[in-house]
Motif scaffolding. Sequence first.
Motif, PDB file in Angstrom:
ATOM      1  N   VAL A   9      31.461  46.366  26.037  1.00 54.68           N
ATOM      2  CA  VAL A   9      31.455  45.575  27.557  1.00 54.68           C
ATOM      3  C   VAL A   9      33.078  45.607  27.831  1.00 54.68           C
ATOM      4  CG1 VAL A   9      31.055  43.729  28.990  1.00 54.68           C
ATOM      5  CG2 VAL A   9      29.551  44.369  27.174  1.00 54.68           C
ATOM      6  N   VAL A  10      33.360  46.006  29.064  1.00 53.04           N
ATOM      7  CA  VAL A  10      34.694  45.975  29.778  1.00 53.04           C
ATOM      8  C   VAL A  10      34.711  45.709  31.297  1.00 53.04           C
ATOM      9  CG1 VAL A  10      35.317  48.009  28.211  1.00 53.04           C
ATOM     10  CG2 VAL A  10      34.262  48.689  30.378  1.00 53.04           C
ATOM     11  N   TYR A  11      35.524  45.523  31.860  1.00 48.75           N
ATOM     12  CA  TYR A  11      35.775  44.857  33.135  1.00 48.75           C
ATOM     13  C   TYR A  11      36.307  45.745  33.964  1.00 48.75           C
ATOM     14  CZ  TYR A  11      33.982  41.059  30.884  1.00 48.75           C
ATOM     15  OH  TYR A  11      32.955  40.174  30.022  1.00 48.75           O
ATOM     16  N   VAL A  12      35.878  46.041  35.249  1.00 50.96           N
ATOM     17  CA  VAL A  12      36.547  47.010  36.434  1.00 50.96           C
ATOM     18  C   VAL A  12      36.697  46.265  37.719  1.00 50.96           C
ATOM     19  CG1 VAL A  12      36.029  49.037  35.003  1.00 50.96           C
ATOM     20  CG2 VAL A  12      34.536  48.033  36.920  1.00 50.96           C
ATOM     21  N   ALA A  64      41.317  41.439  33.946  1.00 53.83           N
ATOM     22  CA  ALA A  64      40.817  42.112  35.232  1.00 53.83           C
ATOM     23  C   ALA A  64      40.973  41.160  36.448  1.00 53.83           C
ATOM     24  CB  ALA A  64      39.395  42.650  35.211  1.00 53.83           C
ATOM     25  N   GLU A  65      40.654  39.799  36.281  1.00 55.08           N
ATOM     26  CA  GLU A  65      41.025  39.034  37.461  1.00 55.08           C
ATOM     27  C   GLU A  65      42.663  38.816  37.639  1.00 55.08           C
ATOM     28  OE1 GLU A  65      38.894  35.521  35.791  1.00 55.08           O
ATOM     29  OE2 GLU A  65      37.019  36.320  36.101  1.00 55.08           O
ATOM     30  N   THR A  66      43.565  39.015  36.697  1.00 59.08           N
ATOM     31  CA  THR A  66      44.872  38.647  37.157  1.00 59.08           C
ATOM     32  C   THR A  66      45.120  40.246  37.809  1.00 59.08           C
ATOM     33  OG1 THR A  66      45.157  37.522  34.955  1.00 59.08           O
ATOM     34  CG2 THR A  66      46.943  38.941  36.032  1.00 59.08           C
ATOM     35  N   ALA A  67      44.782  41.130  37.391  1.00 57.07           N
ATOM     36  CA  ALA A  67      44.993  42.545  38.128  1.00 57.07           C
ATOM     37  C   ALA A  67      44.450  42.454  39.523  1.00 57.07           C
ATOM     38  CB  ALA A  67      44.403  43.576  37.238  1.00 57.07           C
ATOM     39  N   PHE A  72      45.665  42.525  45.146  1.00 52.36           N
ATOM     40  CA  PHE A  72      45.082  42.003  46.453  1.00 52.36           C
ATOM     41  C   PHE A  72      45.926  40.627  47.070  1.00 52.36           C
ATOM     42  CE2 PHE A  72      41.430  44.509  44.995  1.00 52.36           C
ATOM     43  CZ  PHE A  72      41.269  44.960  46.129  1.00 52.36           C
ATOM     44  N   GLY A  73      46.893  40.382  46.196  1.00 58.67           N
ATOM     45  CA  GLY A  73      47.777  39.384  46.762  1.00 58.67           C
ATOM     46  C   GLY A  73      47.191  38.019  47.098  1.00 58.67           C
ATOM     47  N   LEU A  74      46.139  37.571  46.092  1.00 58.83           N
ATOM     48  CA  LEU A  74      45.592  36.460  46.253  1.00 58.83           C
ATOM     49  C   LEU A  74      45.741  35.457  45.247  1.00 58.83           C
ATOM     50  CD1 LEU A  74      42.017  38.065  46.666  1.00 58.83           C
ATOM     51  CD2 LEU A  74      43.604  37.488  48.514  1.00 58.83           C
ATOM     52  N   SER A  75      45.577  34.059  45.554  1.00 54.39           N
ATOM     53  CA  SER A  75      45.795  33.081  44.466  1.00 54.39           C
ATOM     54  C   SER A  75      44.467  32.922  43.824  1.00 54.39           C
ATOM     55  CB  SER A  75      46.043  31.737  45.423  1.00 54.39           C
ATOM     56  OG  SER A  75      45.186  31.248  46.151  1.00 54.39           O
ATOM     57  N   ASP A  76      44.430  32.174  42.977  1.00 55.95           N
ATOM     58  CA  ASP A  76      43.266  31.840  42.108  1.00 55.95           C
ATOM     59  C   ASP A  76      41.954  31.164  43.009  1.00 55.95           C
ATOM     60  OD1 ASP A  76      44.413  32.759  39.838  1.00 55.95           O
ATOM     61  OD2 ASP A  76      44.709  30.620  39.112  1.00 55.95           O
TER      62      ASP A  76
END
Length: 82
Positions: A9-12, A64-67, A72-76
């Motif tokens: 299992v990986v994330y994209v 993946a969430e950090t990338a 996309f220049g978004l905050s958490d």
Amino acid sequence: MSEYQPGQVVYVIIRNPHVQGVANVQEAAVVSDPNSPGDFALFVYETYYPLNEEIAVYSTASEAETAYREAFGLSDAEAYYG
């Protein structure tokens, strides 16, 4: 891409094909490529995608969430995850 194994299992980060500008982090499975014996593919949204250097693949959802946030220049609080 020998570091991957079938069943892994990986994330994209994948764009929504129906809504321009919308993307999310999605879990994907590494599988044997049915269109190219001996190669691997990513299986996500009931579709096979070639597993090659053109696709950014992450080992964890956190990576993946950090990338995603960086791309996309978004905050958490603003980030959208699938």
